[in-house]
Design an enzyme around this catalytic site. Sequence first.
Site, PDB file in Angstrom:
ATOM      1  N   THR A 199      -2.351  -8.310  -3.902  1.00  8.12           N
ATOM      2  CA  THR A 199      -1.099  -8.540  -3.160  1.00  8.12           C
ATOM      3  C   THR A 199      -0.981 -10.006  -2.789  1.00  8.12           C
ATOM      4  OG1 THR A 199      -1.253  -6.352  -2.163  1.00  8.12           O
ATOM      5  CG2 THR A 199       0.185  -7.919  -1.050  1.00  8.12           C
ATOM      6  N   LEU A 228       3.519   4.645  -2.438  1.00  8.25           N
ATOM      7  CA  LEU A 228       3.990   3.319  -2.040  1.00  8.25           C
ATOM      8  C   LEU A 228       3.217   2.884  -0.810  1.00  8.25           C
ATOM      9  CD1 LEU A 228       7.873   3.589  -2.249  1.00  8.25           C
ATOM     10  CD2 LEU A 228       6.284   2.719  -3.957  1.00  8.25           C
ATOM     11  N   GLY A 229       2.947   1.594  -0.733  1.00  7.45           N
ATOM     12  CA  GLY A 229       2.320   1.044   0.467  1.00  7.45           C
ATOM     13  C   GLY A 229       3.351   0.318   1.311  1.00  7.45           C
ATOM     14  N   ASP A 230       2.857  -0.599   2.106  1.00  8.19           N
ATOM     15  CA  ASP A 230       3.727  -1.359   3.007  1.00  8.19           C
ATOM     16  C   ASP A 230       4.490  -2.476   2.301  1.00  8.19           C
ATOM     17  OD1 ASP A 230       1.164  -2.540   2.509  1.00  8.19           O
ATOM     18  OD2 ASP A 230       1.593  -4.028   4.059  1.00  8.19           O
ATOM     19  N   GLY A 251      -3.479  -5.620   2.933  1.00  5.28           N
ATOM     20  CA  GLY A 251      -4.530  -4.677   3.307  1.00  5.28           C
ATOM     21  C   GLY A 251      -4.057  -3.249   3.130  1.00  5.28           C
ATOM     22  N   GLY A 253      -2.097  -0.428   3.169  1.00  5.10           N
ATOM     23  CA  GLY A 253      -0.676  -0.300   3.464  1.00  5.10           C
ATOM     24  C   GLY A 253      -0.334   0.858   4.373  1.00  5.10           C
TER      25      GLY A 253
HETATM   26  N1  ASP Z   1      -0.768  -3.665   1.169  1.00  5.44           N
HETATM   27  C1  ASP Z   1      -0.945  -3.308  -0.217  1.00  5.44           C
HETATM   28  C2  ASP Z   1      -0.680  -1.839  -0.402  1.00  5.44           C
HETATM   29  O1  ASP Z   1      -1.035  -1.062   0.473  1.00  5.44           O
HETATM   30  C3  ASP Z   1      -2.288  -3.597  -0.742  1.00  5.44           C
HETATM   31  C4  ASP Z   1      -2.955  -4.841  -0.286  1.00  5.44           C
HETATM   32  O2  ASP Z   1      -2.394  -5.696   0.370  1.00  5.44           O
HETATM   33  O3  ASP Z   1      -4.125  -4.959  -0.584  1.00  5.44           O
HETATM   34  O4  ASP Z   1      -0.209  -1.466  -1.439  1.00  5.44           O
END
Ligand code: ASP
Length: 340
Positions: A199, A228-230, A251, A253
């Site tokens: 990311t 889906l994440g954040d 991180g 999500g």
């Molecule tokens: N935030 C991203 C997700 O959850 C992953 C990441 O930032 O490592 O998809």
Amino acid sequence: MPTRRKFLSSSAAGLATLAVSPAAAAISLPPAPVVGKPLVISTWDTGLAANAGAWKVLSKGGRALDAVEAGVMVTEASQNCCVGLGGNPDREGIVTLDACIMDEQFNCGSVAALERIKHPISVARRVMERTPHVMLVGEGAQQFAVAQGFPLEPQKLSPDAEKAYQEWLKTSQYKPVVNIENSGTRTPGPVGGANNHDTIAMLAQDAQGRLSGSCTTSGMGFKMRGRLGDSPLIGSGLFVDNAVGAAAATGQGEDVIRIAGAHTVVELMRQGMTPKAACKAAVERIAKIKGDKARTIQVCFIAINAQGQHGAFALQKGFSYAVCDAQNQQQLLQADFLLL
Ligand code: ASP
């Protein structure tokens, strides 16, 4: 002796005091000085190259929105990185991409679960500028991208991703690794963080004081299909309020979404916190919710405020973020963290 930065901050405070006194009400005051502008910050080691891309726009007096798009495109295009089509796939072996972008006027656009498109951030910007919507997902997002002239890339894993996927298939266990998240068997970066992180989130303030942000990801490696994440969610992965500041997350999500992370950080800055204090308070909120499980995840925030101050904070050690401004040029910083 006060540093230039401290001096400008206290001058800004002085103007703010004058502005509220009745005697000063009739006087037209200049706007508060902005300390770091232009300024760009972004997540992880890959932020260095991305910031250099954004700086080409900012240093010529360009718009923050153009900078945050151009900056993360560098990462999306990199073959050595998990962001973009080089990223690890979901558990069906398919790479799906999420991205969002937001400007200084609350305009925003987002795509999620997008396949076979090299630059999801640019599709997100088209959603913002050329549709009545904020978010397009899956097949519809891809149809829109193709209609807008984005080429469909081959449905093929990069050699690194193929290797990581074959390795993952041996156990088929979903176990994100702190600070690596998506990288699986890929090599961590040389500077403490993860060179191959999945990311990148970027925040910029241009010479005219306009804020914008972008976020783009291949999401957690080996996620369930459709997860889906954040990162594509305005308010979770990214939020910008030009009067206050901008924030972004990386991180786990799911845990950023639980507290609408980026929006929370901006709201905490609105209440008077510095960018770093606001990021820390958001991380603490997540740590409290997670309790004993906090050690199994990583969450990290970056933020800048309207005065051009920046900050970051992470749950665990190992989060690097890159900063570029006219005074200091490029720096890679290690964020402070909560869990010792
Ligand atoms: N935030 C991203 C997700 O959850 C992953 C990441 O930032 O490592 O998809």
